[in-house]
Design a protein around this motif. Structure first.
Motif, PDB file in Angstrom:
ATOM      1  N   THR A   1      -9.003   4.943   8.084  1.00  0.00           N
ATOM      2  CA  THR A   1      -8.821   3.556   7.650  1.00  0.00           C
ATOM      3  C   THR A   1      -8.603   3.467   6.140  1.00  0.00           C
ATOM      4  N   GLU A   2      -8.553   4.609   5.447  1.00  0.00           N
ATOM      5  CA  GLU A   2      -8.546   4.598   3.976  1.00  0.00           C
ATOM      6  C   GLU A   2      -7.185   4.933   3.402  1.00  0.00           C
ATOM      7  N   GLY A   3      -6.710   4.082   2.486  1.00  0.00           N
ATOM      8  CA  GLY A   3      -5.475   4.305   1.752  1.00  0.00           C
ATOM      9  C   GLY A   3      -5.649   3.808   0.335  1.00  0.00           C
TER      10      GLY A   3
ATOM     11  N   ASN B   1      -5.352  -3.923   7.359  1.00  0.00           N
ATOM     12  CA  ASN B   1      -4.454  -2.767   7.430  1.00  0.00           C
ATOM     13  C   ASN B   1      -5.185  -1.492   7.021  1.00  0.00           C
ATOM     14  N   VAL B   2      -5.372  -1.213   5.717  1.00  0.00           N
ATOM     15  CA  VAL B   2      -6.218  -0.084   5.318  1.00  0.00           C
ATOM     16  C   VAL B   2      -7.098  -0.477   4.135  1.00  0.00           C
ATOM     17  N   TRP B   3      -8.295   0.097   4.103  1.00  0.00           N
ATOM     18  CA  TRP B   3      -9.134  -0.028   2.913  1.00  0.00           C
ATOM     19  C   TRP B   3      -8.400   0.599   1.734  1.00  0.00           C
TER      20      TRP B   3
ATOM     21  N   GLU C   1       0.852  -1.182   0.000  1.00  0.00           N
ATOM     22  CA  GLU C   1       0.000   0.000   0.000  1.00  0.00           C
ATOM     23  C   GLU C   1       0.893   1.238   0.000  1.00  0.00           C
TER      24      GLU C   1
ATOM     25  N   THR D   1      -2.718   1.000  12.396  1.00  0.00           N
ATOM     26  CA  THR D   1      -2.070   0.529  11.167  1.00  0.00           C
ATOM     27  C   THR D   1      -0.737  -0.132  11.489  1.00  0.00           C
TER      28      THR D   1
ATOM     29  N   ILE E   1      -2.956   7.277   5.307  1.00  0.00           N
ATOM     30  CA  ILE E   1      -4.368   7.221   5.678  1.00  0.00           C
ATOM     31  C   ILE E   1      -4.952   8.637   5.576  1.00  0.00           C
TER      32      ILE E   1
ATOM     33  N   SER F   1      -9.734  -3.248   6.895  1.00  0.00           N
ATOM     34  CA  SER F   1      -8.769  -2.383   7.575  1.00  0.00           C
ATOM     35  C   SER F   1      -8.452  -2.924   8.967  1.00  0.00           C
ATOM     36  N   TRP F   2      -7.627  -2.175   9.676  1.00  0.00           N
ATOM     37  CA  TRP F   2      -7.182  -2.570  11.010  1.00  0.00           C
ATOM     38  C   TRP F   2      -8.313  -2.584  12.036  1.00  0.00           C
TER      39      TRP F   2
END
Length: 358
Positions: free
Chosen positions: A349-351, A288-290, A170, A269, A201, A325-326
């Motif tokens: 939570t967004e990447g 981990n992240v969306w 990511e 994260t 994020i 996500s986490w």
């Protein structure tokens, strides 16, 4: 004292100059008019590379042109020479026509600004190129294969995906922070969890797309970087498997970063690539992240593309995220699970990760 003959010659010469000036600025026969407005004032307007005017505080910049096609550029540079706001478009002008054009200028770094970061940019580009994984062409069944998914994971359908590249990780803060420093874009919060090798994020879809656009400007790759399509994402995340997760139907312990049920040590994260990669060499496709994809949101797979391309119709103010996500339970980190958010929504939570044609 000026003689009458000399005075007459002066008046005649002046008349010729006025006639020449008038003809130089005269509108072409049957000219069309373009009326230009921008979201920045005092920006220069260029037509086919020639400066034609400046955007006013109010109203439009009017330009008369003969029939034909033109490239219109609106551009404004900062006083320190580091930034330029610009927008460009092609337009056809017809006889006796009138066309209103509105320009939204985008901020870009000038060559002066880029030169200050040249070494760091080259290091980042080397890192990115080394992290791009070859995803082989193939066909797979997309959707709820386990039978316990939602209606938006149906109908299960076969998709044939051409070979492409995808970033093994990511996008980390290290890459994104350099983009912020060079471009002057907004810096997302890390919530105090750390930057560098943590996944970026608090970036929305539009900001992720902005990073991709900038990356293509500085890298000038043969095949542009982009966000993956939703089909590409699921195909790459499954890596040839049909189970809920690439390692099996049970989430197990210590395989991914999600909430306490994943059995990992991370509370927020985790640094990218903290867990094993799947069979295609991709890390963190579970938790981990969306991850943002290119696709517009559709509430089911009815009518979805079967060629692996992005589905860019219907609810395009909302875009698809994948991977969990986490903070979520394992159910929402399944390979088939899908959700969506508005293109302007930011959340911790967004990447995203990168894709590229081969």
């Amino acid at each position: 004292m000026v003689s009458l003959t000399k005075l007459a010659n002066i008046i005649f010469s002046a008349a010729l100059l006025l006639t020449f000036a008038s003809n130089a600025n005269a509108a072409p026969p049957n000219a069309g008019k373009i009326r230009i407005k921008a979201d920045h004032t005092s920006a220069w307007v260029y037509v086919n590379g020639k400066k034609k005017g400046m955007t006013p505080d109010e109203g439009y910049t009017d330009i008369l042109l003969s029939e034909g096609g033109y490239t219109i550029l609106v551009e404004k540079e900062s006083k320190d020479g580091k930034w330029v706001w610009r927008a460009e478009r092609e337009v056809f002008v017809g006889e006796d026509s009138q066309t209103k054009l509105k320009f939204s200028l985008k901020k870009q770094a000038t060559s002066k600004q880029l030169s200050q970061f040249e070494g760091r940019i080259n290091e980042m580009l080397t890192d990115i190129r080394q992290r791009m994984v070859e995803i082989p062409a193939g066909s797979f069944r997309m959707g709820d294969l386990s039978g316990d998914g939602g209606s938006n994971e149906k109908p299960v359908h076969r998709v044939t995906v051409p070979a492409f590249r995808m970033s093994a990780i990511e996008v980390p803060f290290a890459w994104y922070d350099l983009y912020v420093a060079v471009s002057g874009s907004a810096s997302p919060s890390d919530e105090g969890w750390g930057r560098k090798d943590r996944p970026v994020i608090n970036v929305n879809w539009s900001e992720a797309s902005g990073f991709v656009e900038w990356l293509n400007q500085v890298a000038k790759p043969q095949h542009p970087f982009r966000l993956p399509s939703e089909a590409e994402w699921e195909y790459a995340a499954r890596a040839g498997t049909t189970t809920k997760y690439w390692w099996g139907d049970s989430v197990g312990r210590g395989n991914a970063n999600c909430n306490d049920k994943c059995g990992d040590r991370w509370k927020k994260t985790a640094p990218v690539a903290s867990f094993d990669a799947n069979r295609f060499g991709l890390y963190d496709t579970v938790g981990n992240v969306w991850e943002w994809t290119q696709d517009c949101w559709n509430g089911s797979y009815g009518g979805a593309p079967s060629d692996g391309s992005a589905w860019e119709s219907r609810e395009c103010s909302n875009r698809v995220l994948r991977g969990g996500s986490w903070e979520i339970t394992p159910r929402y980190a399944r390979a088939a699970y899908r959700t969506h958010y508005s293109v302007g929504d930011r959340y911790l939570t967004e990447g995203f990760r990168l894709a590229q044609d081969r």
